[in-house]
Structures are given as structure tokens and as C-alpha cells.
Design a protein around this motif. Structure first.
Motif, mmCIF file in Angstrom:
data_model
loop_
_atom_site.group_PDB
_atom_site.id
_atom_site.type_symbol
_atom_site.label_atom_id
_atom_site.label_comp_id
_atom_site.label_asym_id
_atom_site.label_seq_id
_atom_site.Cartn_x
_atom_site.Cartn_y
_atom_site.Cartn_z
ATOM 1 N N ASP A 121 51.073 51.366 58.119
ATOM 2 C CA ASP A 121 51.075 51.149 59.575
ATOM 3 C C ASP A 121 51.641 49.772 59.904
ATOM 4 O OD1 ASP A 121 49.755 53.634 60.495
ATOM 5 O OD2 ASP A 121 48.062 52.862 59.346
ATOM 6 N N HIS A 127 52.199 54.557 68.504
ATOM 7 C CA HIS A 127 51.707 53.907 67.281
ATOM 8 C C HIS A 127 51.992 52.413 67.341
ATOM 9 C CE1 HIS A 127 52.210 52.419 63.101
ATOM 10 N NE2 HIS A 127 51.187 53.195 62.847
ATOM 11 N N LEU A 166 53.038 61.273 62.929
ATOM 12 C CA LEU A 166 52.086 60.529 63.774
ATOM 13 C C LEU A 166 51.523 61.385 64.910
ATOM 14 C CD1 LEU A 166 54.097 57.173 63.897
ATOM 15 C CD2 LEU A 166 51.847 57.506 62.823
#
Ligand SMILES: N[C@@H](CCC(=O)N[C@@H](CS)C(=O)NCC(=O)O)C(=O)O
Length: 214
Positions: free
Chosen positions: A160, A186, A146
Motif C-alpha cells: 500500500d 486508495h 482494490l
């Protein structure tokens, strides 16, 4: 096409809820109350004898297992690009989905309920410690995946959503992920998506209904 998704708060059924929403798919979400053991009710066991969510019912046909469900959504709503279009990248995405489902999720389950893996008295803390170690190992592996990017691929995809759920569940279970800044960034980025916000609002209303009925 009639699509029903069985869901329970905090569970990995979050991921297909999010991807169905990203795909603008018309679907009905049905919530099970795990505190009342509704996954073990006779009617539900007829649909899914594994007593688990997610369960997708398409035109009356049940489909279990997160990865199969994500592949179904991706194939039936191609415009949403829930998997990368390049065949090799698509396999890499399925690899991440498999990792979330079979490499990370089982350690979350152990922390959630240590006696389900070892019912020997006095072993709970050890089960949690070991599981936490392997979850940290997974996040360490995800860090470079990431690095310098918003999502695992060049746009938001099903992995995701599934990885977001892993991060959410591990936080709920008290796993500290602060040593993994790309993973936590993220998480925040994914949480801000309209699809996730919709899920969180719906889940809140489900929890309120369950609390009233308790
Ligand atoms: N391999 C399954 C795992 C599903 C699973 O473990 N679901 C949990 C919630 S995260 C569940 O429904 N547990 C209820 C139970 O075991 O009774 C998948 O990836 O779909």
C-alpha cells in the motif's frame, strides 16, 4: 540497533519512511537534495554507488533496493504486520512490491526525465505518451485488486505504501488517474494515515530548508 534512511523529496524513499513509521521503528531520516546532486557526492557514492534512494543503513551496513528494504523492515518489526502472515499472501504482497518497483516506477522515471531513456531530439513527447499509456494500463490492472476493499490485503501493508508513492509521483508528473476510482480512493485513504501525514510534514520542512539554502 541504529537505523538510518536516506531520503529525497518526492522519491520512492517515501515508502520505507512510511513503513518504518508504521512499525514504530526508531530511525533517523537523512534528506538528500537532488537539485544539488547530493546523490552523486563522493561520500554518498561510497554508501550507494547506484546514486539512488532509498538507502537503509543498519548498524553501519548499507542496504539498497526498495523491496529488500521493505522485507528487512517487515522481518525486523513483525508486530507491524507489514506483510501478510499467510505465506501465499505474503508472496502476493512481494509480487505487488516488485510490480511497483520494476513494472510501474520505470515509466514514472521516463516521464520525469525522457532523455534518460531516449536522447534523440524531438522524441520527448512520444516517450511521455508511451509511458503514460503503460501507467494507465497498470492502474487498470490495480482497479479490481482494490475493488470493495480498503487496502491490497485485509489490513495496511508495505505494498500500500509503495503503490501510494506510484500514485503520488504520477500525479506530480501530470498523469491523470481520474478514470481509476479505486486507485484514487486508495490514494486518499493511504494519504490520511498518520504515518503518511508525518512524512508529508517532514518532507515540507526539508523542502523549506532546501529552499533557504538555495
Ligand atoms: N530500484 C530502485 C530504484 C530507486 C530509484 O530509482 N530512486 C530514484 C528516486 S525515485 C533515485 O534515487 N534517483 C536518483 C538518481 O538516479 O540519480 C529501488 O526500488 O529502490
Amino acid at each position: 540497533m541504529n537505523i538510518v534512511l536516506y531520503y529525497a523529496p518526492n522519491t520512492c524513499a517515501l515508502a520505507p519512511y512510511v513503513t518504518l513509521t508504521e512499525a514504530n521503528a526508531p530511525f533517523e531520516a537523512r534528506a538528500l537534495n537532488f537539485r544539488k546532486g547530493q546523490q552523486n557526492a563522493a561520500e554518498y557514492l561510497k554508501l550507494n554507488p547506484k546514486h539512488k534512494v532509498p538507502l537503509l543503513i543498519v548498524d553501519g551496513e548499507p542496504l539498497t533496493e526498495s523491496i529488500a528494504i521493505q522485507l528487512w523492515i517487515s522481518r525486523n518489526f513483525p508486530q507491524a504486520k507489514l506483510l501478510p502472515s499467510d505465506p501465499w499472501q505474503e508472496l502476493k504482497a512481494i509480487s505487488i512490491l516488485s510490480w511497483c518497483a520494476s513494472g510501474i516506477h520505470p515509466y514514472l522515471s521516463r516521464i520525469n526525465s525522457p532523455p534518460r531513456v531516449c536522447d534523440v531530439a524531438g522524441t520527448e513527447a512520444s516517450v511521455v505518451k508511451q509511458a503514460t499509456h503503460f501507467i494507465h494500463e497498470a492502474y487498470k490492472i490495480a482497479e479490481p485488486m482494490l475493488a470493495g476493499r480498503e487496502f491490497f490485503f485485509d489490513h495496511f501493508t508495505a505494498p500500500d505504501a509503495h503503490f501510494f508513492w506510484c500514485m503520488r509521483r504520477s500525479a506530480q508528473l501530470g498523469v491523470d488517474a481520474s478514470a481509476f476510482p479505486n486507485c484514487t480512493a486508495h490514494f486518499e485513504r493511504t494519504k490520511a494515515r498518520a504515518s503518511v501525514q508525518k512524512l508529508l510534514a517532514w518532507e515540507k520542512s526539508v523542502n523549506e530548508e532546501f529552499a533557504k539554502a538555495a
